[in-house]
Design an enzyme around this catalytic site. Structure first.
Site, PDB file in Angstrom:
ATOM      1  N   THR A 168       0.817  -1.204   0.000  1.00 38.98           N
ATOM      2  CA  THR A 168       0.000   0.000   0.000  1.00 38.98           C
ATOM      3  C   THR A 168       0.853   1.257   0.000  1.00 38.98           C
ATOM      4  OG1 THR A 168      -1.492   1.280   1.417  1.00 38.98           O
ATOM      5  CG2 THR A 168      -0.138  -0.337   2.519  1.00 38.98           C
ATOM      6  N   ASP A 169       0.287   2.336  -0.519  1.00 37.02           N
ATOM      7  CA  ASP A 169       1.013   3.617  -0.473  1.00 37.02           C
ATOM      8  C   ASP A 169       1.201   4.109   0.959  1.00 37.02           C
ATOM      9  OD1 ASP A 169      -1.625   4.351   0.042  1.00 37.02           O
ATOM     10  OD2 ASP A 169      -1.748   5.882  -1.514  1.00 37.02           O
ATOM     11  N   GLU A 170       0.384   3.578   1.885  1.00 36.59           N
ATOM     12  CA  GLU A 170       0.459   4.072   3.272  1.00 36.59           C
ATOM     13  C   GLU A 170       1.796   3.782   3.934  1.00 36.59           C
ATOM     14  OE1 GLU A 170      -2.809   3.598   5.896  1.00 36.59           O
ATOM     15  OE2 GLU A 170      -4.276   3.784   4.303  1.00 36.59           O
ATOM     16  N   TYR A 202      -1.431  -0.185  11.168  1.00 37.73           N
ATOM     17  CA  TYR A 202      -1.659  -0.917   9.908  1.00 37.73           C
ATOM     18  C   TYR A 202      -0.515  -0.683   8.935  1.00 37.73           C
ATOM     19  CZ  TYR A 202      -3.267  -1.435   5.071  1.00 37.73           C
ATOM     20  OH  TYR A 202      -3.343  -1.750   3.729  1.00 37.73           O
ATOM     21  N   LYS A 226       2.343  -3.280   7.325  1.00 37.94           N
ATOM     22  CA  LYS A 226       2.528  -3.515   5.883  1.00 37.94           C
ATOM     23  C   LYS A 226       3.964  -3.185   5.468  1.00 37.94           C
ATOM     24  CE  LYS A 226      -0.228  -4.549   3.151  1.00 37.94           C
ATOM     25  NZ  LYS A 226      -0.736  -5.863   2.640  1.00 37.94           N
TER      26      LYS A 226
END
Ligand code: NAD
Ligand code: DAU
Length: 345
Positions: free
Chosen positions: A124-126, A151, A155
């Protein structure tokens, strides 16, 4: 016939990927492992071609189950399985660390043991944190990892496990990083389906903070096509950003939903912000466009219309997932914040 192993295939993006592959790649068979957590739903797989899709209920952290399920010399593992909701990770991180990190490591070990040809980690970009408001900065594959939520931290850690498996053990790996997906079958804890469901039943629409956080929205099938191309054409060890160059303020997304449903903007309630709320995500997808030949096909307006229509036509799905655990979650997450919200134009 090739065989791929998909995890999290009963979730939102995993089930869209299963459908896409079965529809568009006639020579591929799928083994699909999913624990069916609150976010996993066999209804998401209704109607898929059972002759090329084998579903196994199981946990990616359970080594024996995973070793028993991954086919020898499978073409690839696609790891979608995850705890995926930021708000839940803020209130309890344990399950995020367990599934997203330990689970990924178990899958990497299985990939080596079973001589799987390529490991695709859906990230994810997060992991790259937050960008400043109104800047011309974008996330590239070289951006530093600066995760801000439990989260995102889990990741990012998973990505490091994938990197280590390649460097240390020579596993063939590819990582994809995408922004905010929307489309059919997304669990209504996430912004778009939550707002569609609340607007449809004339309930308040809870917008965090000032509603000016920016997300980079992509239709789920475009993301899935990108993942497939990263598998087919991506360079080993590489990361590929997938994004539709579609930055939007949250409040504009919410108002677009209200307008589409012909509901008043007065349903919006600005509530206490998410702790550590990332301000802006914006992806530079140049590498995927140039190296993979990937481009998004679905325009925001069309994707949103199709998504709203899907939720309208699938009331039974919505009712099934908005009972029990969801009601408890919603109460805990929103009731006090909604009660404390100030009226605002
Ligand atoms: P989701 O929450 O809808 O689905 C997750 C699926 O994983 C569910 O079917 C669940 O049952 C399964 N699962 C959870 N824990 C498991 C475990 N221990 N063992 C086996 N299965 C388990 O998530 P999603 O939105 O479809 O996201 C899928 C993947 O894509 C995740 O890895 C997420 O980090 C990533 N991602 C999501 C987005 C997004 O906008 N939703 C964007 C970029 C990347
Ligand atoms: O960017 C990719 C990520 O997008 C994925 O990795 C995550 O799995 C996925 O959940 C999503 O994370 P976000 O936190 O951006 O998505 P969410 O739908 O929870 O929130 C989108 C924006 O809307 C965010 O700025 C918070 C805001 N929001 C969300 C909810 C649920 C609200 O204002 N009100 C809400 O009720």
């Amino acid at each position: 016939m090739g065989v791929i192993f998909v995890t999290g295939g009963a979730g939102f993006i995993g089930s869209a990927f299963v459908r896409l592959v079965l529809d568009e790649r006639s020579g591929i068979e799928i083994v699909d492992l999913d624990a069916l957590t609150y976010a996993g739903n066999l209804e998401n797989l209704a109607g898929v071609d059972g002759s090329r899709h084998t579903f196994i209920k199981g946990d990616i952290c359970d080594r024996d189950t995973v070793m028993g399920a991954v086919p020898e010399e499978a073409d690839a593992i696609f790891n979608f399985a995850a705890e995926s909701h930021v708000d839940r990770s803020i209130y309890s991180a344990d399950e995020f660390l367990r599934t997203n990190i330990l689970g990924t490591q178990v899958l990497l070990d299985a990939a080596r043991a079973k001589k799987v040809k390529r490991f695709v980690q859906v990230s994810t970009d997060e992991v790259m944190g937050s960008l400043p408001d109104d800047s011309d900065e974008y996330f590239t594959e070289d951006s530093a990892l600066k995760p801000n939520s439990p989260y995102a931290a889990s990741k990012a850690a998973a990505e490091f496990c994938v990197r280590a498996a390649r460097k240390t053990h020579g596993l063939d790996t590819v990582v994809t990083r995408c922004g905010n997906n929307y489309g059919p079958r997304q669990f209504p804890e996430k912004l778009i389906p939550l707002m569609i469901a609340n607007a449809a039943s004339d309930e308040p629409l809870p917008v965090y903070g000032d509603g000016m956080n920016v997300r980079d929205w992509i239709y789920v099938d475009d993301h899935c096509r990108g993942i497939w191309l990263a598998y087919e054409r991506g360079r080993s060890g590489e990361i590929y950003n997938i994004g539709a160059r579609n930055e939007m303020h949250n409040i504009d997304v919410v108002r677009a939903i209200l307008d589409a449903l012909n509901k008043p903007h007065s349903l919006v309630k600005f509530i206490e912000d998410r702790p550590g709320h990332d301000r802006r995500y914006a992806i530079d997808p140049t590498r995927s466009e140039t190296e993979l030949g990937w481009n998004p096909k679905v325009k925001w307006e069309d994707g949103l219309t199709a998504t709203i229509r899907w939720y309208q036509e699938n009331q039974a799905w919505v009712e099934h997932v908005r009972t029990g655990e969801y009601r408890e979650y919603y109460k805990g997450m929103y009731d006090a914040r909604l009660a404390a919200s100030e009226p605002r134009s």
